[in-house]
Motif scaffolding. Structure first.
Motif, short mmCIF file in Angstrom:
data_model
loop_
_atom_site.label_atom_id
_atom_site.label_comp_id
_atom_site.label_asym_id
_atom_site.label_seq_id
_atom_site.Cartn_x
_atom_site.Cartn_y
_atom_site.Cartn_z
N GLY A 32 -40.44 -2.70 22.44
CA GLY A 32 -40.76 -1.35 22.00
C GLY A 32 -41.60 -1.34 20.75
O GLY A 32 -42.10 -2.38 20.28
N ILE A 33 -41.75 -0.17 20.16
CA ILE A 33 -42.67 0.06 19.05
C ILE A 33 -41.95 0.31 17.73
O ILE A 33 -42.56 0.82 16.79
N TYR A 34 -40.66 -0.01 17.65
CA TYR A 34 -39.93 0.30 16.42
C TYR A 34 -40.58 -0.33 15.20
O TYR A 34 -40.79 0.33 14.18
N ALA A 35 -40.90 -1.62 15.27
CA ALA A 35 -41.51 -2.30 14.13
C ALA A 35 -42.88 -1.71 13.80
O ALA A 35 -43.23 -1.52 12.63
N ALA A 36 -43.66 -1.39 14.84
CA ALA A 36 -44.98 -0.82 14.62
C ALA A 36 -44.89 0.59 14.04
O ALA A 36 -45.67 0.96 13.14
N LEU A 37 -43.97 1.38 14.54
CA LEU A 37 -43.79 2.74 14.02
C LEU A 37 -43.33 2.71 12.57
O LEU A 37 -43.81 3.49 11.73
N LEU A 38 -42.40 1.81 12.26
CA LEU A 38 -41.93 1.68 10.88
C LEU A 38 -43.06 1.25 9.95
O LEU A 38 -43.23 1.80 8.85
N GLY A 39 -43.87 0.28 10.38
CA GLY A 39 -44.98 -0.16 9.55
C GLY A 39 -46.02 0.93 9.33
O GLY A 39 -46.53 1.10 8.21
N THR A 40 -46.33 1.71 10.36
CA THR A 40 -47.29 2.80 10.21
C THR A 40 -46.79 3.85 9.23
O THR A 40 -47.54 4.31 8.36
N LEU A 41 -45.53 4.24 9.35
CA LEU A 41 -44.98 5.26 8.46
C LEU A 41 -44.96 4.77 7.01
O LEU A 41 -45.29 5.53 6.08
N GLU A 42 -44.58 3.50 6.80
CA GLU A 42 -44.54 2.98 5.43
C GLU A 42 -45.93 2.87 4.82
O GLU A 42 -46.14 3.28 3.66
N GLN A 43 -46.87 2.34 5.56
CA GLN A 43 -48.22 2.16 5.01
C GLN A 43 -48.92 3.49 4.76
O GLN A 43 -49.55 3.68 3.72
N VAL A 44 -48.80 4.42 5.69
CA VAL A 44 -49.42 5.73 5.50
C VAL A 44 -48.72 6.48 4.37
O VAL A 44 -49.37 7.18 3.57
N GLY A 45 -47.39 6.33 4.26
CA GLY A 45 -46.68 6.98 3.16
C GLY A 45 -47.11 6.45 1.81
O GLY A 45 -47.32 7.23 0.86
N LEU A 46 -47.25 5.13 1.67
CA LEU A 46 -47.72 4.56 0.41
C LEU A 46 -49.14 5.02 0.09
O LEU A 46 -49.47 5.32 -1.07
N ALA A 47 -49.99 5.07 1.10
CA ALA A 47 -51.36 5.55 0.88
C ALA A 47 -51.37 7.00 0.42
O ALA A 47 -52.16 7.38 -0.46
N ALA A 48 -50.49 7.82 1.00
CA ALA A 48 -50.43 9.23 0.61
C ALA A 48 -49.94 9.38 -0.83
O ALA A 48 -50.42 10.25 -1.57
N LEU A 49 -48.98 8.54 -1.25
CA LEU A 49 -48.48 8.60 -2.63
C LEU A 49 -49.58 8.33 -3.64
O LEU A 49 -49.55 8.85 -4.77
N VAL A 50 -50.55 7.52 -3.27
CA VAL A 50 -51.66 7.21 -4.17
C VAL A 50 -52.79 8.23 -4.03
O VAL A 50 -53.32 8.74 -5.03
N ALA A 51 -53.15 8.55 -2.81
CA ALA A 51 -54.36 9.34 -2.57
C ALA A 51 -54.18 10.82 -2.87
O ALA A 51 -55.10 11.47 -3.39
N LEU A 52 -53.03 11.39 -2.54
CA LEU A 52 -52.85 12.84 -2.71
C LEU A 52 -52.92 13.27 -4.17
O LEU A 52 -53.66 14.21 -4.50
N PRO A 53 -52.17 12.63 -5.10
CA PRO A 53 -52.32 13.05 -6.50
C PRO A 53 -53.73 12.83 -7.05
O PRO A 53 -54.27 13.70 -7.74
N VAL A 54 -54.32 11.67 -6.73
CA VAL A 54 -55.68 11.40 -7.23
C VAL A 54 -56.67 12.42 -6.68
O VAL A 54 -57.51 12.98 -7.41
N GLY A 55 -56.59 12.71 -5.39
CA GLY A 55 -57.51 13.67 -4.79
C GLY A 55 -57.33 15.07 -5.32
O GLY A 55 -58.32 15.77 -5.61
N ILE A 56 -56.08 15.52 -5.48
CA ILE A 56 -55.84 16.89 -5.97
C ILE A 56 -56.27 17.03 -7.43
O ILE A 56 -56.91 18.02 -7.81
N PHE A 57 -55.95 16.04 -8.27
CA PHE A 57 -56.35 16.11 -9.67
C PHE A 57 -57.88 16.06 -9.81
O PHE A 57 -58.46 16.73 -10.68
N THR A 58 -58.53 15.27 -8.97
CA THR A 58 -59.99 15.23 -9.00
C THR A 58 -60.59 16.57 -8.61
O THR A 58 -61.55 17.05 -9.23
#
Length: 357
Positions: A132-158
């Motif tokens: 199944g895709i459990y490992a892949a789904l977990l990796g996608t959620l973690e990586q996209v979540g980390l990217a959002a934690l960095v990109a959203l504040p930087v983008g909004i403040f800019t």
């Protein structure tokens, strides 16, 4: 005492309106276009239906416009031509989308199950059924979540800087580079992170490296969309706050951001959905593993795009049917994930919308 209601006669058509096509004219023109396209398909021996479809759409516009020109006149014929072209372009854009989504649902729905969502491919070979895709789904959620934690504040403040403070050459330079970053291919962002992070520090591929590349791709999307949302806030609200002696930073915090909050939420989640299916940077920076890796800072991780790529690469011999079925199931899961993010964005935007009454 009874009252007799008399029906008023319908008014005579005004001479200023002129003759009009019947209400069913578009349907009749569409039927004529389809019949003519089928006749041409039979006479010319076309093998595919795609040519017939576009021919029918073209003939529909020609028949309806010519009919309108002969009955309604030149001015209304031009208006009807523009309207039919707009509707035709809308249909031409929707047909491929519906076909793609429909095909993914048909191919991927049989693979979706609770076991498929809660099991990984660890210990499951290419020739075996299951996994199944459990490992892949977990990796996608973690990586996209980390990217959002960095990109959203930087983008909004800019975006806040560009709208509220940005003036002069530096602000124009920031806008220019944001526009340039919007068109940068994802593989370029992956190569940049690969050169300066993995090669520069001698590191092996790991999940958070992919998050850095995804954050680079997210930032210009967040900046542009958030900037437009902040510009929609009426200037009168800012002026009223300044007139009461409120400082600018407090005006932004208490007036501008709450007013634009629904649009900012929508733009942020849409940017997240934009990078959820990226594959090229992950090949360089994340790698792939079939085991469950819950730590994005240690070793390679599986992601849904890489899971699809890996399973399609194993379509050899008798194992092809299992790998292809798992790939279509993962593709459907990825589409449903992006759809869920869009729905959540709409709901949060509606809840955060300022009350007008």
């Amino acid at each position: 005492m009874t009252t007799t209601l008399t029906k008023r006669p319908s008014p005579a058509p005004s001479a200023l309106v002129g003759a009009r096509l019947p209400k069913g004219a578009p349907i009749m023109a569409a039927a004529a276009g389809i019949v003519l396209a089928l006749v041409l398909k039979f006479l010319l021996g076309w093998t595919g239906w795609l040519t017939s479809f576009f021919t029918a759409a073209l003939l529909f516009n020609v028949v309806l416009t010519g009919w309108s020109f002969s009955v309604e006149g030149k001015r209304r014929a031009k208006d009807r031509l523009a309207s039919t072209l707009i509707y035709s372009c809308f249909v031409a854009a929707m047909v491929p989308l519906v076909l793609i989504i429909g095909y993914i649902i048909v191919q991927g729905a049989p693979a979706l199950s609770m076991d498929f969502l809660t099991h990984s491919m660890n210990g499951v070979s290419a020739s075996q059924e299951g996994g199944g895709i459990y490992a892949a789904l977990l990796g996608t959620l973690e990586q996209v979540g980390l990217a959002a934690l960095v990109a959203l504040p930087v983008g909004i403040f800019t975006s806040i800087y560009l709208v509220e403070y940005g003036k002069g050459r530096f602000a124009r330079s920031v806008t220019f580079f944001v526009d340039v970053m919007t068109g940068v291919p994802s593989i370029v962002a992956g190569l940049f992170v690969y050169t300066f992070l993995l090669l520069g520090f001698g590191m092996r591929p790991f999940g958070a490296a992919g998050s850095v590349a995804l954050a680079i791709l997210m930032i210009p999307v967040v900046v542009r969309s958030s900037e437009e949302m902040l510009r929609l806030v009426p200037r009168d609200l800012r002026e009223a706050s300044y007139a009461l002696g409120v400082p600018k930073w407090r005006t932004i915090l208490k007036i501008v951001l709450p007013t634009a909050l629904s649009g900012l939420i929508t733009s942020g989640l849409l940017a997240v959905a934009r990078v959820a299916g990226e594959t090229a940077p992950l090949i360089l920076l994340v790698g792939y593993t079939s085991r469950i890796n819950e730590n994005p800072f240690d070793g390679p991780q599986a992601t849904l795009p890489m899971f699809i790529w890996d399973q399609l690469g194993k379509r050899t011999g008798s194992s092809g049917e299992f790998g292809e079925a798992r790939a279509w199931g993962a593709a459907l899961a990825l589409v449903l994930l992006v759809l869920l993010l869009n729905v959540v964005a709409r709901l949060l935007a509606r809840l955060a919308k300022p009350k007008t009454k």
